[in-house]
Scaffold this motif. Structure first.
Motif, PDB file in Angstrom:
ATOM      1  N   HIS A 278      28.173 105.784 -13.369  1.00  0.00           N
ATOM      2  CA  HIS A 278      27.552 106.862 -12.597  1.00  0.00           C
ATOM      3  C   HIS A 278      28.647 107.641 -11.883  1.00  0.00           C
ATOM      4  N   LYS A 279      28.664 108.930 -12.075  1.00  0.00           N
ATOM      5  CA  LYS A 279      29.588 109.788 -11.335  1.00  0.00           C
ATOM      6  C   LYS A 279      28.857 111.057 -10.932  1.00  0.00           C
ATOM      7  N   ALA A 280      29.277 111.631  -9.837  1.00  0.00           N
ATOM      8  CA  ALA A 280      28.588 112.799  -9.305  1.00  0.00           C
ATOM      9  C   ALA A 280      29.540 113.620  -8.459  1.00  0.00           C
ATOM     10  N   GLU A 281      29.228 114.910  -8.365  1.00  0.00           N
ATOM     11  CA  GLU A 281      29.986 115.827  -7.513  1.00  0.00           C
ATOM     12  C   GLU A 281      29.008 116.750  -6.801  1.00  0.00           C
ATOM     13  N   THR A 282      29.149 116.804  -5.502  1.00  0.00           N
ATOM     14  CA  THR A 282      28.329 117.695  -4.679  1.00  0.00           C
ATOM     15  C   THR A 282      29.237 118.719  -4.020  1.00  0.00           C
ATOM     16  N   GLN A 283      28.866 119.992  -4.122  1.00  0.00           N
ATOM     17  CA  GLN A 283      29.644 121.068  -3.513  1.00  0.00           C
ATOM     18  C   GLN A 283      28.778 121.827  -2.514  1.00  0.00           C
ATOM     19  N   ILE A 284      29.359 122.059  -1.348  1.00  0.00           N
ATOM     20  CA  ILE A 284      28.689 122.819  -0.296  1.00  0.00           C
ATOM     21  C   ILE A 284      29.514 124.080  -0.059  1.00  0.00           C
ATOM     22  N   PRO A 285      29.104 125.225  -0.630  1.00  0.00           N
ATOM     23  CA  PRO A 285      29.914 126.454  -0.522  1.00  0.00           C
ATOM     24  C   PRO A 285      29.667 127.183   0.794  1.00  0.00           C
ATOM     25  N   ASP A 286      30.588 128.093   1.111  1.00  0.00           N
ATOM     26  CA  ASP A 286      30.437 128.926   2.311  1.00  0.00           C
ATOM     27  C   ASP A 286      29.630 130.179   1.993  1.00  0.00           C
ATOM     28  N   ASP A 287      28.625 130.032   1.151  1.00  0.00           N
ATOM     29  CA  ASP A 287      27.722 131.117   0.772  1.00  0.00           C
ATOM     30  C   ASP A 287      26.378 130.880   1.454  1.00  0.00           C
ATOM     31  N   PRO A 288      25.902 131.813   2.313  1.00  0.00           N
ATOM     32  CA  PRO A 288      24.636 131.588   3.037  1.00  0.00           C
ATOM     33  C   PRO A 288      23.430 131.486   2.116  1.00  0.00           C
ATOM     34  N   HIS A 289      23.539 131.973   0.880  1.00  0.00           N
ATOM     35  CA  HIS A 289      22.414 131.915  -0.052  1.00  0.00           C
ATOM     36  C   HIS A 289      22.384 130.614  -0.857  1.00  0.00           C
ATOM     37  N   VAL A 290      23.478 129.860  -0.859  1.00  0.00           N
ATOM     38  CA  VAL A 290      23.548 128.614  -1.625  1.00  0.00           C
ATOM     39  C   VAL A 290      23.723 127.453  -0.652  1.00  0.00           C
ATOM     40  N   ARG A 291      22.759 126.530  -0.650  1.00  0.00           N
ATOM     41  CA  ARG A 291      22.845 125.376   0.233  1.00  0.00           C
ATOM     42  C   ARG A 291      23.818 124.335  -0.324  1.00  0.00           C
ATOM     43  N   TYR A 292      23.618 123.941  -1.579  1.00  0.00           N
ATOM     44  CA  TYR A 292      24.513 122.963  -2.199  1.00  0.00           C
ATOM     45  C   TYR A 292      24.291 122.959  -3.708  1.00  0.00           C
ATOM     46  N   MET A 293      25.260 122.380  -4.419  1.00  0.00           N
ATOM     47  CA  MET A 293      25.197 122.228  -5.870  1.00  0.00           C
ATOM     48  C   MET A 293      25.499 120.781  -6.219  1.00  0.00           C
ATOM     49  N   ILE A 294      24.800 120.236  -7.200  1.00  0.00           N
ATOM     50  CA  ILE A 294      24.989 118.850  -7.627  1.00  0.00           C
ATOM     51  C   ILE A 294      25.190 118.816  -9.133  1.00  0.00           C
ATOM     52  N   ASP A 295      26.228 118.116  -9.547  1.00  0.00           N
ATOM     53  CA  ASP A 295      26.495 117.872 -10.967  1.00  0.00           C
ATOM     54  C   ASP A 295      26.701 116.370 -11.111  1.00  0.00           C
ATOM     55  N   THR A 296      25.755 115.679 -11.753  1.00  0.00           N
ATOM     56  CA  THR A 296      25.807 114.226 -11.800  1.00  0.00           C
ATOM     57  C   THR A 296      25.367 113.707 -13.157  1.00  0.00           C
ATOM     58  N   GLU A 297      25.802 112.509 -13.469  1.00  0.00           N
ATOM     59  CA  GLU A 297      25.394 111.819 -14.686  1.00  0.00           C
ATOM     60  C   GLU A 297      25.370 110.323 -14.426  1.00  0.00           C
ATOM     61  N   ALA A 298      24.468 109.634 -15.106  1.00  0.00           N
ATOM     62  CA  ALA A 298      24.340 108.186 -14.991  1.00  0.00           C
ATOM     63  C   ALA A 298      23.876 107.652 -16.334  1.00  0.00           C
ATOM     64  N   GLY A 299      24.316 106.444 -16.657  1.00  0.00           N
ATOM     65  CA  GLY A 299      23.927 105.902 -17.947  1.00  0.00           C
ATOM     66  C   GLY A 299      24.307 104.449 -18.098  1.00  0.00           C
ATOM     67  N   LEU A 300      23.970 103.929 -19.280  1.00  0.00           N
ATOM     68  CA  LEU A 300      24.252 102.549 -19.621  1.00  0.00           C
ATOM     69  C   LEU A 300      24.908 102.531 -20.993  1.00  0.00           C
ATOM     70  N   ARG A 301      26.029 101.823 -21.073  1.00  0.00           N
ATOM     71  CA  ARG A 301      26.785 101.737 -22.324  1.00  0.00           C
ATOM     72  C   ARG A 301      26.747 100.302 -22.838  1.00  0.00           C
ATOM     73  N   TYR A 302      26.329 100.137 -24.112  1.00  0.00           N
ATOM     74  CA  TYR A 302      26.300  98.829 -24.753  1.00  0.00           C
ATOM     75  C   TYR A 302      27.503  98.710 -25.670  1.00  0.00           C
ATOM     76  N   LEU A 303      28.313  97.676 -25.448  1.00  0.00           N
ATOM     77  CA  LEU A 303      29.540  97.506 -26.205  1.00  0.00           C
ATOM     78  C   LEU A 303      29.242  96.778 -27.513  1.00  0.00           C
ATOM     79  N   LEU A 304      29.267  97.523 -28.630  1.00  0.00           N
ATOM     80  CA  LEU A 304      29.021  96.939 -29.941  1.00  0.00           C
ATOM     81  C   LEU A 304      30.169  96.032 -30.361  1.00  0.00           C
ATOM     82  N   THR A 305      31.403  96.484 -30.145  1.00  0.00           N
ATOM     83  CA  THR A 305      32.605  95.702 -30.410  1.00  0.00           C
ATOM     84  C   THR A 305      33.544  95.897 -29.221  1.00  0.00           C
ATOM     85  N   SER A 306      34.779  95.455 -29.367  1.00  0.00           N
ATOM     86  CA  SER A 306      35.755  95.636 -28.290  1.00  0.00           C
ATOM     87  C   SER A 306      36.158  97.093 -28.122  1.00  0.00           C
TER      88      SER A 306
END
Length: 340
Positions: A278-306
């Motif tokens: 899981h990784k994510a980035e939140t940005q809070i700009p100095d723009d009065p029209h934009v409160r915040y932006m979120i770019d995130t991803e989460a997942g599960l990886r199954y290791l078939l081999t090494s």
């Protein structure tokens, strides 16, 4: 005879430390030699030269030994030990808490709730990464879908310096009409100031061929903290002051500052057969029209081999504004990948 003994001792002293192997004895008489990586959840992992990573149940472990320092957890108490010696009593090991081994004592293997190999602050060179490709072709309710998503993330650590590079390419079609076409390149240069604290310098570039924001460039700097990084995973957080430049499709250019908050979490589960990320980035700009932006991803990886894996991932892009111009975009992908 004395000369032969001295020659033998000299030859042994010249053997590289990497050749010293950990040893694991099982209750059926088998013996495994290699590199013990971790013990957790009644599972013990040892990396061998002949069979790669082997995971065994601690209930089958008669005893084991390791010449390297380890982080060990007995119950809720974490301790640092200098080495583990094999015990003559089945199901037990002898723990040495200092070089003199005056504090050595026997403990049952079943009482060890966690065992990890600590990573040194300075290493010669460590390179790791993973690449995943997702391709979805389907025909649902008369709509033909063709989605392509390629992700590459790699990390190079050399001494106190660490280089993180990430590439992401997306191209989607709906009934032969392109609905998404974008790519992004990220580069982070991190300088570790202590064992956990580091200073991050980040450069990013985004190119979108369909949406209103056609180009986006970003430069930022700020402190970060690596909470842990061991054989079972890692977790780190960082805060940056960013300068962002955007170019709209009609040629309009804008520039603004933003506060960026970022975190990255990875954890192996069930004897390293699964990896939660899981990784994510939140940005809070100095723009009065934009409160915040979120770019995130989460997942599960199954290791078939090494080196091969199957992953399920959910992504979210969210823009919160003071008017109705914000957006929310959620995607789910399944892909095959390779890791190193």
């Amino acid at each position: 005879m004395l000369f032969v003994r001295k020659a033998l001792l000299l030859s042994l002293s010249l053997v590289p430390l990497s050749s010293v192997a950990d040893t694991l004895w099982l209750d059926n008489g088998d013996r495994l030699t290699g590199k013990i990586e971790f013990l957790e959840g009644s599972k013990m992992s040892i990396k061998t030269d002949f069979a790669g990573l082997i995971v065994v149940s601690t209930a089958r472990v008669k005893t084991f030994e390791s010449d390297e320092p380890l982080l060990l957890k007995l119950g809720d108490k974490a301790q640092y030990i200098t080495r583990v010696n094999a015990s003559e009593q089945q199901g037990q090991v002898t723990l040495a808490f200092d070089e003199s081994q005056n504090r050595a004592r026997n403990v049952p293997v079943a009482q060890i709730s966690q065992l990890l190999v600590p990573k040194p602050i300075i290493q010669d060179m460590v390179w790791e990464g993973d690449a995943t490709a997702s391709l979805e072709l389907k025909n649902t309710s008369g709509t033909e879908t063709e989605d392509l998503d390629v992700d590459l993330a790699t990390r190079l650590r050399h001494g106190a310096w660490r280089h993180d590079v990430a590439l992401d390419y997306e191209r989607d079609y709906r009934d032969d009409v392109k609905s998404r076409h974008a790519w992004e390149a990220d580069y982070d240069l991190n300088r570790f100031l202590t064992e956990h604290w580091f200073w991050m310098t980040s450069v990013r570039y985004q190119r979108d061929y369909l949406n209103e924001i056609a180009k986006k460039r970003q430069f930022g700097m700020g402190p970060g903290y690596e909470w842990w990084n061991n054989s079972l995973g890692r977790f780190e957080t960082s805060a940056r002051l960013d300068r962002i430049w955007t170019e709209e499709r009609d040629g309009t250019e804008n520039a603004y500052n933003a506060l960026g908050l970022q975190w990255d979490y990875r954890r192996f589960l069930l004897g390293k057969r699964f990896e939660l990320f899981h990784k994510a980035e939140t940005q809070i700009p100095d723009d009065p029209h934009v409160r915040y932006m979120i770019d995130t991803e989460a997942g599960l990886r199954y290791l078939l081999t090494s080196w091969a894996s199957l992953s399920l991932k959910a992504e979210l892009d969210y823009l919160n504004t003071s008017d109705d111009t914000g957006y929310r975009d959620t995607r789910y992908t399944m892909g095959l990948g390779v890791g190193w």
